[in-house]
Motif scaffolding. Structure first.
Motif, PDB file in Angstrom:
ATOM      1  N   HIS A 415       8.730  14.536  24.205  1.00  0.00           N
ATOM      2  CA  HIS A 415      10.163  14.774  24.086  1.00  0.00           C
ATOM      3  C   HIS A 415      10.958  13.933  25.080  1.00  0.00           C
ATOM      4  CE1 HIS A 415       9.505  18.161  21.414  1.00  0.00           C
ATOM      5  NE2 HIS A 415       8.554  18.561  22.231  1.00  0.00           N
ATOM      6  N   CYS A 466      16.752  17.722  24.614  1.00  0.00           N
ATOM      7  CA  CYS A 466      15.885  16.738  23.982  1.00  0.00           C
ATOM      8  C   CYS A 466      16.764  15.818  23.157  1.00  0.00           C
ATOM      9  CB  CYS A 466      14.851  17.408  23.093  1.00  0.00           C
ATOM     10  SG  CYS A 466      13.804  16.203  22.247  1.00  0.00           S
ATOM     11  N   HIS A 471      15.526  18.613  17.333  1.00  0.00           N
ATOM     12  CA  HIS A 471      15.056  19.493  18.400  1.00  0.00           C
ATOM     13  C   HIS A 471      16.242  20.082  19.156  1.00  0.00           C
ATOM     14  CE1 HIS A 471      10.986  17.102  18.531  1.00  0.00           C
ATOM     15  NE2 HIS A 471      11.285  17.563  17.334  1.00  0.00           N
TER      16      HIS A 471
HETATM   17 CU   LIG Z   1      12.223  16.918  21.350  1.00  0.00          CU
END
Ligand SMILES: [Cu+2]
Length: 483
Positions: A415, A466, A471
């Motif tokens: 991430h 993120c 996300h």
């Molecule tokens: Cu992410």
């Protein structure tokens, strides 16, 4: 060429313009005043960003429609002078509210362009004038920070992105060409088979792999099979034309909303001199670079291997789907060449130093990232310390205090984590210590760990998230507040 003419030019056109620096250097007047003013037709702002539908001609047989800035995607390369306040008119000609975020700048929340921080929206068919003081010097970028959720035409999925280069008044060196290259994917779709370059983030050990795994089936992620550098697919548009003996300075940006990527120039090595726009303590020659979504790398390349080469993704299917550009030496005639590279792990620490020049952190903030497969209906839900956004008053900073932020990634994805309005010093990746690498976005390896230090010196709300849009939209963000 004046600025108005300049703003009509696309990023791609600028990227191809040799010696672009002298053309695009800003002429802006010092402009103080309130952060937000009603803009009137009488007074012209230093910069204008007009958000409206654009066509992107990836190649003559593939033209897509999206939302962009000033008629192009990417938008114009904006040049600003560090510390010199400028006005920016944002004109929203779309039907949905918009936000323009200035990624990597140390500016107040009112102009940072993030709803969570309280920045004002630019209403549909409305306009708003912002005043900001650019800094620090280096490669920054601007992009939409609107939530997209399940609408893959919105936010960072759209063509609303561009470079902003903050000039610190220091000549970075003698370059024959300076290029701004943004890596992009287009026409995103929901898929159960997501494939990216996350394996490049490490080769073990998996320090944060949970002892007990959640074995629920994953929700749908966002994928793409259409790629470009700036607005052109590999093989279309003009090549980057060079001559033997030239030195190139390339500003790379991963402007993807969905994927981390590895890039190389066949037949050449690149000398990484800056990350996220900040000079690294130990520049290094590398065969390829890895860019998390939102990250930037500045690299010097010596043109000393005449031929016709491909600069692009190290993954063949991605390159063949457009992620690349041809680099052509004068007088050469052949098919563009690619050279496969041995698989290597990306290691931020080779650009760092052993010891930090900064004060020792006084407090530690622990963060754990988790994924709940299918926890958001069709999609996954993402947790920071066991909860999706918001976290009420969980992260409260004391002004002036230096913090260590430890990020534990208990998910199977890498991430790219970004903190707004602050600069980080990278201190550890997967147990390997480092210092001196200043960043605003750090890829935390899958089942891995990263630690960064920062000083709480930017009062106001600061969003942490993120940089993969899906996300962020489904829980993977948190607000830092000042006490
Ligand atoms: Cu992410």
């Amino acid at each position: 060429m004046n600025r108005r003419e300049l703003l009509k030019l696309g990023g791609a056109a600028l990227a191809q313009a040799a010696g672009a620096r002298s053309i695009v250097r800003g002429q802006s007047n010092a402009h103080g005043g309130l952060a937000m003013q009603a803009s009137t037709p009488e007074s012209k702002a230093d910069y204008t960003l007009r958000i409206a539908p654009v066509e992107v001609e990836l190649d003559p047989s593939h033209i897509l429609s999206t939302i962009g800035y000033n008629g192009t995607a990417p938008g114009p390369v904006l040049r600003m002078r560090e510390g010199k306040t400028v006005s920016v008119d944002v004109i929203n000609e779309t039907d949905t509210p918009e936000l323009v975020h200035w990624h990597g700048m140390l500016i107040p929340p009112e102009v940072d362009g993030t709803e969570e921080e309280g920045s004002p929206l630019v209403e549909p068919h409305g306009r708003r004038r912002f005043s900001l003081t650019p800094g620090p010097a280096g490669s920054r970028w601007y992009h939409s920070h609107a939530m997209a959720m399940a609408d893959l035409h919105k936010g960072a999925y759209s063509g609303q992105f561009g470079f902003v280069y903050v000039d610190g008044g220091i000549d970075p060196g003698q370059y024959d060409q300076e290029l701004f290259l943004a890596i992009r994917d287009w026409e995103p779709f929901f898929t159960a088979n997501m494939d990216d370059d996350d394996d490049d983030t490490h080769d073990g050990p998996l320090l944060e792999k949970p002892a007990v795994m959640n074995t629920e089936p994953d929700g749908l992620e966002v994928g793409s099979m259409t790629y470009s550098i700036n607005d052109k697919a590999l093989g279309s548009g003009d090549p980057i034309r060079v001559r033997e003996g030239q030195r190139l300075l390339i500003h790379f940006l991963n402007a993807s909303a969905i994927e981390n990527r590895r890039i190389a120039l066949a037949g050449h090595r690149m000398r990484v001199i800056a990350m996220d726009g900040n000079a690294v303590p130990a520049p290094q020659l590398v065969d390829s670079i890895f860019l998390g979504a939102g990250e930037r790398i500045d690299a010097e390349i010596e043109m000393k291997n005449p031929g016709i080469w491909i600069l692009g993704s190290t993954e063949k299917p991605i390159r063949e789907a457009g992620l690349g550009v041809v680099v052509e030496y004068a007088g050469q005639h052949m098919q563009p060449q690619w050279v496969d590279l041995p698989k290597t792990r990306w290691d931020y620490t080779i650009f760092g130093t052993a010891a930090s020049n900064s004060p020792t952190p006084q407090q530690t903030i622990e963060m754990t990232f988790e994924k709940v497969p299918g926890g958001a209906g069709k999609f996954n839900l993402w947790l920071v310390n066991g909860k999706p956004y918001p976290h009420d008053r969980e992260f409260v900073l004391q002004q002036g205090v230096r913090y260590r932020l430890v990020m534990r990634n208990r998910t199977d994805d890498a991430h790219p984590m970004h903190l707004h309005r602050h600069l980080w010093e990278l201190r550890e990746i997967n147990g390997k210590p480092t210092a001196g690498v200043m960043k605003d976005t750090v890829v935390v390896p899958y089942y891995g760990r990263a630690a960064v230090d920062f000083t709480a010196n930017q009062p106001g709300l600061a969003l942490f998230h993120c940089h993969i849009q899906q996300h962020m939209d489904y829980g993977f963000k948190a607000l830092f507040r000042y006490a």
